[in-house]
Design a protein around this motif. Structure first.
Motif, PDB file in Angstrom:
ATOM      1  N   ALA A 100      43.809  22.435   0.298  1.00 11.66           N
ATOM      2  CA  ALA A 100      43.048  23.303   1.197  1.00 11.66           C
ATOM      3  C   ALA A 100      41.802  23.864   0.503  1.00 11.66           C
ATOM      4  O   ALA A 100      40.718  23.939   1.102  1.00 11.66           O
ATOM      5  CB  ALA A 100      43.938  24.440   1.689  1.00 11.66           C
ATOM      6  N   SER A 130      37.987  23.089   1.683  1.00 14.64           N
ATOM      7  CA  SER A 130      37.046  24.149   2.044  1.00 14.64           C
ATOM      8  C   SER A 130      35.789  24.097   1.183  1.00 14.64           C
ATOM      9  O   SER A 130      34.673  24.339   1.663  1.00 14.64           O
ATOM     10  CB  SER A 130      37.733  25.513   1.901  1.00 14.64           C
ATOM     11  N   ILE A 155      30.698  30.132   9.836  1.00 15.34           N
ATOM     12  CA  ILE A 155      32.108  29.818  10.093  1.00 15.34           C
ATOM     13  C   ILE A 155      32.723  29.094   8.883  1.00 15.34           C
ATOM     14  O   ILE A 155      33.867  29.362   8.481  1.00 15.34           O
ATOM     15  CB  ILE A 155      32.246  28.962  11.367  1.00 15.34           C
ATOM     16  N   THR A 156      31.944  28.214   8.267  1.00 13.60           N
ATOM     17  CA  THR A 156      32.447  27.497   7.080  1.00 13.60           C
ATOM     18  C   THR A 156      32.696  28.459   5.926  1.00 13.60           C
ATOM     19  O   THR A 156      33.725  28.382   5.238  1.00 13.60           O
ATOM     20  CB  THR A 156      31.440  26.432   6.658  1.00 13.60           C
ATOM     21  N   HIS A 157      31.758  29.394   5.718  1.00 14.33           N
ATOM     22  CA  HIS A 157      31.951  30.396   4.661  1.00 14.33           C
ATOM     23  C   HIS A 157      33.176  31.265   4.945  1.00 14.33           C
ATOM     24  O   HIS A 157      33.962  31.574   4.036  1.00 14.33           O
ATOM     25  CB  HIS A 157      30.702  31.264   4.548  1.00 14.33           C
ATOM     26  N   PHE A 158      33.314  31.679   6.194  1.00  9.93           N
ATOM     27  CA  PHE A 158      34.460  32.530   6.560  1.00  9.93           C
ATOM     28  C   PHE A 158      35.781  31.778   6.377  1.00  9.93           C
ATOM     29  O   PHE A 158      36.767  32.323   5.866  1.00  9.93           O
ATOM     30  CB  PHE A 158      34.295  33.009   8.005  1.00  9.93           C
ATOM     31  N   GLY A 159      35.797  30.501   6.769  1.00  8.72           N
ATOM     32  CA  GLY A 159      37.010  29.701   6.584  1.00  8.72           C
ATOM     33  C   GLY A 159      37.340  29.495   5.124  1.00  8.72           C
ATOM     34  O   GLY A 159      38.510  29.547   4.720  1.00  8.72           O
ATOM     35  N   ALA A 160      36.296  29.274   4.306  1.00  8.02           N
ATOM     36  CA  ALA A 160      36.527  29.109   2.872  1.00  8.02           C
ATOM     37  C   ALA A 160      37.079  30.387   2.246  1.00  8.02           C
ATOM     38  O   ALA A 160      37.949  30.347   1.374  1.00  8.02           O
ATOM     39  CB  ALA A 160      35.244  28.690   2.177  1.00  8.02           C
ATOM     40  N   ILE A 170      38.934  32.643   3.781  1.00 12.90           N
ATOM     41  CA  ILE A 170      40.338  32.744   4.195  1.00 12.90           C
ATOM     42  C   ILE A 170      41.217  31.828   3.334  1.00 12.90           C
ATOM     43  O   ILE A 170      42.311  32.205   2.900  1.00 12.90           O
ATOM     44  CB  ILE A 170      40.471  32.408   5.687  1.00 12.90           C
ATOM     45  N   VAL A 171      40.714  30.623   3.092  1.00 11.19           N
ATOM     46  CA  VAL A 171      41.484  29.682   2.270  1.00 11.19           C
ATOM     47  C   VAL A 171      41.680  30.229   0.864  1.00 11.19           C
ATOM     48  O   VAL A 171      42.776  30.148   0.281  1.00 11.19           O
ATOM     49  CB  VAL A 171      40.777  28.314   2.244  1.00 11.19           C
TER      50      VAL A 171
END
Length: 229
Positions: free
Chosen positions: A24, A28, A48-53, A55-56
């Motif tokens: 994961a 990310s 959104i990519t930064h936020f997902g990264a 969270i990961v």
């Protein structure tokens, strides 16, 4: 559904579960790189990519913290097991006799130092049959007697253990079967009964001598109880 009880399959599944956080994080990171390097990517997609990264990374941090707690619990379990093993060994060494742990084939898996003190040959490190440590007379019926004890659960045997000087030391063994992890074992404790047998032999000689004296006295001899019988 029932889980497949296969050691290699369980190991593969455990490895896959442990690799998921790493996969994961790598995914990310690649997504963040792609969001910055690719053309025609909107700012919303980048956010959104930064936020997902993020969270990961947080989830991976939580996972690592959980692994550290599991490691601490494993250390505590190992320390407890080591203490219990030391306690068990102390009890076995403190027994007033020879201790043996036998498998279903009659091989010694564990023993205490009392069994090694007066033996004519040192005990091998690998599991060796108990029959190698007893006299030829004890070897004849040992296997059959051990099978009977396995069948009944308990039993007593008189075995002559080989002595360092070339003789044999009679021991009275008390065996008990224990079942563990789908296998059966025998625990045996042997007490040196050479003094007891010597005393019994002396008593028998004394009894025979008394009987011979009674038989040679030229008169009738008899005993009566308190009722004159």
């Amino acid at each position: 559904f029932q889980p497949w009880q296969h050691r290699r399959w369980q190991r593969y599944c455990e490895a896959a579960i442990r690799l998921l956080p790493l996969l994961a994080v790598v995914t990310s990171a690649l997504a963040v790189i792609a969001a910055h390097w690719l053309d025609n990517v909107t700012g919303v997609i980048v956010d959104i990519t930064h936020f997902g990264a993020l969270i990961v990374v947080l989830l991976a941090t939580i996972r690592q913290y959980t692994l550290l707690r599991e490691y601490d619990q494993l250390l505590i379990a190992e320390q407890t097991l080591s203490q219990e093993q030391l306690f068990s060994d102390s009890i076995i060494e403190g027994l007033p006799g020879a201790f043996v742990l036998l498998d279903a084939a009659g091989r010694m898996l564990k023993h205490n130092s009392r069994l090694r003190q007066d033996l004519i040959e040192p005990i091998a490190e690998q599991p060796s049959p108990l029959s190698l440590l007893v006299s030829p007379r004890s070897q004849q019926l040992l296997d059959q007697q051990l099978r009977q004890i396995f069948a009944h659960g308990t039993g007593e045997l008189e075995l002559e253990l080989k002595q360092a000087g070339g003789g044999f030391i009679p021991h009275g063994f008390s065996f008990r079967r224990i079942d563990f992890n789908n296998a059966s074992y025998l625990t045996g404790i042997g007490i040196d009964i050479s003094l007891l047998k010597s005393a019994l032999a002396t008593l028998e000689e004394s009894r025979q001598l008394l009987q011979q004296i009674i038989e040679t006295i030229p008169m009738r001899i008899f005993w009566k109880d308190m009722q004159s019988r």
